[in-house]
Enzyme design. Structure first.
Site, PDB file in Angstrom:
ATOM      1  N   CYS A 111       0.865  -1.179   0.000  1.00  0.00           N
ATOM      2  CA  CYS A 111       0.000   0.000   0.000  1.00  0.00           C
ATOM      3  C   CYS A 111       0.897   1.223   0.000  1.00  0.00           C
ATOM      4  O   CYS A 111       1.866   1.267   0.764  1.00  0.00           O
ATOM      5  CB  CYS A 111      -0.873  -0.026   1.247  1.00  0.00           C
ATOM      6  SG  CYS A 111      -1.969   1.393   1.379  1.00  0.00           S
ATOM      7  N   HIS A 154      -8.927  -4.237  -1.762  1.00  0.00           N
ATOM      8  CA  HIS A 154      -8.005  -3.403  -0.968  1.00  0.00           C
ATOM      9  C   HIS A 154      -8.450  -1.936  -1.032  1.00  0.00           C
ATOM     10  O   HIS A 154      -8.511  -1.248  -0.010  1.00  0.00           O
ATOM     11  CB  HIS A 154      -6.593  -3.596  -1.541  1.00  0.00           C
ATOM     12  CG  HIS A 154      -5.536  -2.750  -0.923  1.00  0.00           C
ATOM     13  ND1 HIS A 154      -4.453  -3.286  -0.250  1.00  0.00           N
ATOM     14  CD2 HIS A 154      -5.348  -1.403  -0.875  1.00  0.00           C
ATOM     15  CE1 HIS A 154      -3.667  -2.302   0.181  1.00  0.00           C
ATOM     16  NE2 HIS A 154      -4.188  -1.145  -0.189  1.00  0.00           N
ATOM     17  N   GLU A 155      -8.803  -1.482  -2.236  1.00  0.00           N
ATOM     18  CA  GLU A 155      -9.195  -0.067  -2.396  1.00  0.00           C
ATOM     19  C   GLU A 155     -10.569   0.208  -1.788  1.00  0.00           C
ATOM     20  O   GLU A 155     -10.780   1.275  -1.191  1.00  0.00           O
ATOM     21  CB  GLU A 155      -9.158   0.340  -3.872  1.00  0.00           C
ATOM     22  CG  GLU A 155      -7.791   0.214  -4.546  1.00  0.00           C
ATOM     23  CD  GLU A 155      -6.656   0.895  -3.803  1.00  0.00           C
ATOM     24  OE1 GLU A 155      -6.894   1.928  -3.146  1.00  0.00           O
ATOM     25  OE2 GLU A 155      -5.523   0.390  -3.856  1.00  0.00           O
ATOM     26  N   HIS A 158     -10.156   0.911   1.729  1.00  0.00           N
ATOM     27  CA  HIS A 158      -9.724   2.296   2.001  1.00  0.00           C
ATOM     28  C   HIS A 158     -10.931   3.236   2.116  1.00  0.00           C
ATOM     29  O   HIS A 158     -10.933   4.149   2.938  1.00  0.00           O
ATOM     30  CB  HIS A 158      -8.829   2.817   0.869  1.00  0.00           C
ATOM     31  CG  HIS A 158      -7.380   2.492   1.013  1.00  0.00           C
ATOM     32  ND1 HIS A 158      -6.622   2.879   2.099  1.00  0.00           N
ATOM     33  CD2 HIS A 158      -6.523   1.832   0.187  1.00  0.00           C
ATOM     34  CE1 HIS A 158      -5.370   2.459   1.930  1.00  0.00           C
ATOM     35  NE2 HIS A 158      -5.287   1.814   0.783  1.00  0.00           N
TER      36      HIS A 158
END
Ligand code: NI
Length: 183
Positions: A111, A154-155, A158
């Protein structure tokens, strides 16, 4: 190519813990320019000439909140072939279905906000179908798999204030590894 002037927040920054807000269309010119700056940044980070020149860590995904703006937008730049890239612009995403099968990145996830080595695995769905909007506000569906599926998840994390490191138990970073397929 000129390196866009982007500041990427470090994991210690509390803004990364915010839940980003849904985007209302149409996007402003400023947002459109920012999205393209993020794509340029990621693209340059994957081209050795630029990553060396500007000391960039290679990255394939970036969420808006990593640049300090809490909007539900992320971009992914996938290198298809040497010097050939595919961009994904993903706004207000929702995972509408996913595989049973789960995978993890054997060498560990990375990241651009986490500037240290982190050991451990993060289980992710092998395939997901996402509903999202493009920069013009058109709704679309996309099915992604393997590393792109991992990148999307993963995004999306966020956008909800979650970092991949949160999903690793430091006392047992390879917990249940055999239940998932390594990619
Ligand atoms: Ni990240």
């Amino acid at each position: 190519m000129k390196l866009p002037d982007l500041v990427i927040l470090d994991e210690k920054d509390k803004r990364l813990r915010e839940t980003s807000k849904e985007v209302i269309f149409p996007l402003s010119q400023e947002d459109k320019a920012h999205i393209h700056d993020m794509i340029d940044y990621l693209t340059m980070s994957q081209i050795p000439e630029y990553s060396e020149k500007y000391s960039l860590r290679p990255g394939m995904g970036l969420a808006y909140i990593q640049t300090g703006i809490p909007k539900r937008i992320f971009v992914i730049v996938e290198e298809l072939d040497e010097g050939e890239f595919k961009n994904y612009i993903v706004i207000n995403p929702k995972i509408i279905s996913h595989s049973e099968e789960m995978i993890y990145v054997g060498e560990g996830e990375g990241c651009l906000s986490v500037n240290r080595e982190v050991e451990g695995i993060v289980p992710r769905y092998a395939r997901i179908t996402v509903e999202a909007y493009d920069e013009l506000g058109n709704k679309y569906q996309i099915r992604v798999r393997e590393d792109i599926s991992v990148a999307f998840q993963h995004e999306i994390d966020h956008l909800n204030g979650i970092l991949f490191v949160d999903k690793i138990d430091p006392k047992n970073p390879y917990k249940n590894r055999s239940k998932y397929r390594e990619i």
